[in-house]
Scaffold this active site. Sequence first.
Site, PDB file in Angstrom:
ATOM      1  N   TRP A 160       0.848  -1.186   0.000  1.00 11.50           N
ATOM      2  CA  TRP A 160       0.000   0.000   0.000  1.00 11.50           C
ATOM      3  C   TRP A 160       0.894   1.252   0.000  1.00 11.50           C
ATOM      4  O   TRP A 160       1.906   1.298   0.694  1.00 11.50           O
ATOM      5  CB  TRP A 160      -0.918   0.006   1.235  1.00 11.50           C
ATOM      6  N   ASP A 183     -15.849  12.059  -1.643  1.00 10.38           N
ATOM      7  CA  ASP A 183     -15.276  10.735  -1.363  1.00 10.38           C
ATOM      8  C   ASP A 183     -16.002  10.069  -0.198  1.00 10.38           C
ATOM      9  O   ASP A 183     -17.131  10.445   0.174  1.00 10.38           O
ATOM     10  CB  ASP A 183     -13.764  10.896  -1.114  1.00 10.38           C
ATOM     11  N   ASP A 184     -15.368   9.111   0.400  1.00  8.35           N
ATOM     12  CA  ASP A 184     -15.918   8.277   1.475  1.00  8.35           C
ATOM     13  C   ASP A 184     -16.540   9.128   2.587  1.00  8.35           C
ATOM     14  O   ASP A 184     -15.971  10.146   2.988  1.00  8.35           O
ATOM     15  CB  ASP A 184     -14.741   7.461   2.040  1.00  8.35           C
ATOM     16  N   TRP A 217     -15.119   3.948  -7.861  1.00  4.49           N
ATOM     17  CA  TRP A 217     -15.475   2.626  -7.313  1.00  4.49           C
ATOM     18  C   TRP A 217     -14.250   2.111  -6.568  1.00  4.49           C
ATOM     19  O   TRP A 217     -13.250   1.761  -7.184  1.00  4.49           O
ATOM     20  CB  TRP A 217     -15.854   1.695  -8.467  1.00  4.49           C
ATOM     21  N   ASP A 218     -14.361   2.053  -5.243  1.00  4.08           N
ATOM     22  CA  ASP A 218     -13.223   1.687  -4.403  1.00  4.08           C
ATOM     23  C   ASP A 218     -13.375   0.240  -3.922  1.00  4.08           C
ATOM     24  O   ASP A 218     -14.477  -0.344  -3.972  1.00  4.08           O
ATOM     25  CB  ASP A 218     -13.193   2.650  -3.202  1.00  4.08           C
ATOM     26  N   MET A 219     -12.304  -0.348  -3.451  1.00  9.71           N
ATOM     27  CA  MET A 219     -12.316  -1.719  -2.911  1.00  9.71           C
ATOM     28  C   MET A 219     -11.114  -1.818  -1.973  1.00  9.71           C
ATOM     29  O   MET A 219      -9.977  -1.825  -2.432  1.00  9.71           O
ATOM     30  CB  MET A 219     -12.209  -2.699  -4.087  1.00  9.71           C
ATOM     31  N   ASN A 220     -11.386  -1.822  -0.668  1.00 18.20           N
ATOM     32  CA  ASN A 220     -10.291  -1.605   0.283  1.00 18.20           C
ATOM     33  C   ASN A 220      -9.788  -2.823   1.029  1.00 18.20           C
ATOM     34  O   ASN A 220      -9.115  -2.662   2.042  1.00 18.20           O
ATOM     35  CB  ASN A 220     -10.711  -0.541   1.292  1.00 18.20           C
ATOM     36  N   ASP A 245      -2.548   5.620  -3.169  1.00 21.29           N
ATOM     37  CA  ASP A 245      -2.926   6.599  -2.148  1.00 21.29           C
ATOM     38  C   ASP A 245      -1.736   7.476  -1.771  1.00 21.29           C
ATOM     39  O   ASP A 245      -1.864   8.332  -0.903  1.00 21.29           O
ATOM     40  CB  ASP A 245      -3.442   5.888  -0.893  1.00 21.29           C
TER      41      ASP A 245
END
Length: 740
Positions: free
Chosen positions: A195, A362-363, A474-477, A545
């Site tokens: 990351w 965002d989030d 479209w996020d995927m964490n 990020d």
Amino acid sequence: MITFNEKSGIFKLDTPHSSYLMGIVDGKYLSHLYYGKTLGGDDLAYLMQDPSMAPGPSVLPGEKVSFMDSCPVEYGTSGTGDFREPAISVWNEMGQDACELLYQGCRILEGKPGLPGLPASFGEQAQTLEIDLKDPVTGLLATLSYSVFSDTDVIARSVRAVNEGNNSLRLTRCLSACLDMEDEDFNMIALHGAWAREHLPEKRTVGYGGTVTESIRGIPGHDANPFYLLSAGNADKEHGNVYGFVLVYSGNFLGKVEKTQFGTIRAVLGIHPEKFSWLLTPGESFQAPEALLGFSADGIGALSRNYHDFIREHLIRSKYQNMPRPVLVNNWEATYFDFNEEKLLSIALAAKKAGIDMLVCDDGWFGSHRNSPSGCLGDWTENREKFPTGFPDFVKKLHAMGLKAGLWFEPESISPESELYREHPDWVLHVEDREPVQCRNQWILDLSNEGTVQYLIRSLESMIRRTGIDYIKWDMNRPLVDIGSSALPKERQGEISHRHVLAVYRIQEQILADFPDLLLENCAGGGSRFDAGMLFYSPQIWCSDDMDPVERLLIQEGTELVYPVSAMGSHVGSSPYGITSRKTDFDSRALCAMAGTFGYELDITRLPGEETAKIPGQISLYKRIQPLIQKGDYYRLASFRENGWLDCVEIAAKDRSEAIILAVQVLTQPNGRSFRMHPGGLDPDIHYRVKELRPGEMDSDTDDSDSGNVVRGDILMQAGVLLEPVLQDFYARLVVIRRV
Ligand code: DGJ
């Protein structure tokens, strides 16, 4: 162009600069004969004289194993004597693993068919060869498919397996590509990372036993990428044979290159056999994803350019591929979860004044208590405390200001504290009797459950329709664990990881079909799902990020090895930067972010006045170079990773009318002198005006300006563009080279 010579049994696939040949040995085995620089002539039968192909096992049945284990085959099987890395493994109903694929027939089709449920390349000037191979005992039919295009040295390859027998079979691997070759002292170049430091290239000698790049995280992950290069021992940026393997897929993958006991190479790429099995009842079929094979005799740079062009022309479908992308401001690193409509409107106002095109929320905009990463994923309606008059009203305000509006989602995840979980506890991926493992306080939705998929399509579409947003991130964490589903029978639990990827594709496909004007940007905790599969749906992907520009130089260098710069989401972050505490100058940060889709991700309402004043100039400069970023040819002129002080890339227009050089002096050279960068892609016979734009002068370069030097293209390419040393760490500059 594709030909099949029935007499010699040789298939020949030609791209503009490469040939790929296969031959039928002993009347039934499909052998790989050659892949490399274009072969002319009609003496191709000579290639079949390799002693490892003859005599075949029908002549010498007692030597079958030595034949199976040494013949360069096109698609290696398991359990019948080939001990190299198999491409396919099939279990019969007894759980016994054996398969032998024999040639049945072929078809040459005009065009390039799509792949059901999967992203796949397309193109009109294309031909496709389908070769049927069949195991006479199990009845498994494997159709190998190869497409060549008139304008590219990339070959698209895939495999479809059909159970034509009377009993159920289980595929335990079905890879997309397998290539047996002579060794050229190959090195594997693959991307590793973590990351905030994704896509870092690593070069490893291909050794006996195998050199591997892989992921079993359910997504490619920060630490791997579904792609590798094989570069011959003498190859570099501009010279030598280089082969590329790119998987058009967004889940677990295996890329492996094995040096065999005879010193030859077997290279494979496909869905990782770990966490994979697929039941084929009689009549059922399985489609493996597409692999993109590339070859360049002119080094790594040419191969990268081939892939960039291929991905832009034959894989990214979005209409935004050829349109100027909006310059955006994203509120994530400006506010994290601490925002409301009032705060976002103040950012929007500053954005509008500066010439920014879009605000992305965002989030944290949804559910009732998403003020940290612990709640509400899955509840995709806005938080009325943050948006008192509703999100549609907020979007109206942005549109009235002349800004586009974007919104973040993380559809594949669910929070234990969400309404969705209270209503549907069985929609979480889970293994019997085990509490699912949390990561970032969240679980993964079971997308092999059709109810979950339909819920996601409904809730995302209702939000898009209600609000009129223009863009989705479209996020995927998190990775997939607890790979178990209450929606599937026990004999299909091995299908879950792949079904998850297929469901993500299906949801994105549906949303884009229903909202064709929507711009989609994929993201996965930064760049952990930056792959060719995702690019079929979204023309841009968030790259990392980490917006520290020094780190970004490294991340972008690896990404650019295969993916076009136009696809790399890159923004200007703050200074000192949160992850590294590094302080960097505002214009230099902006220049680094311009090698991608440009945007800002810091609180632009709280910048010092002199920085706020620079934003309009940065944006107008980006908009001038945007056509090059989107369509130009990429050349890497210097690598900070390799030399420790300077990074330099060039983007040249395809018609050779102009180019830009983006040079970043990361560390000052004590007692340094001027240095030269050698651009590519210019016309040697025409004159160019060469002008360096220093940070702070970004908006002063106009087409009618006569400043700078006028120099012929051959001088620039051979003798180099001269850059003066500067006594400043992290100093970025742009050189514009424009035809006079
Ligand atoms: C990870 C993404 O990469 C970030 O840009 C941001 O969207 C966060 N997730 C939000 O949770």
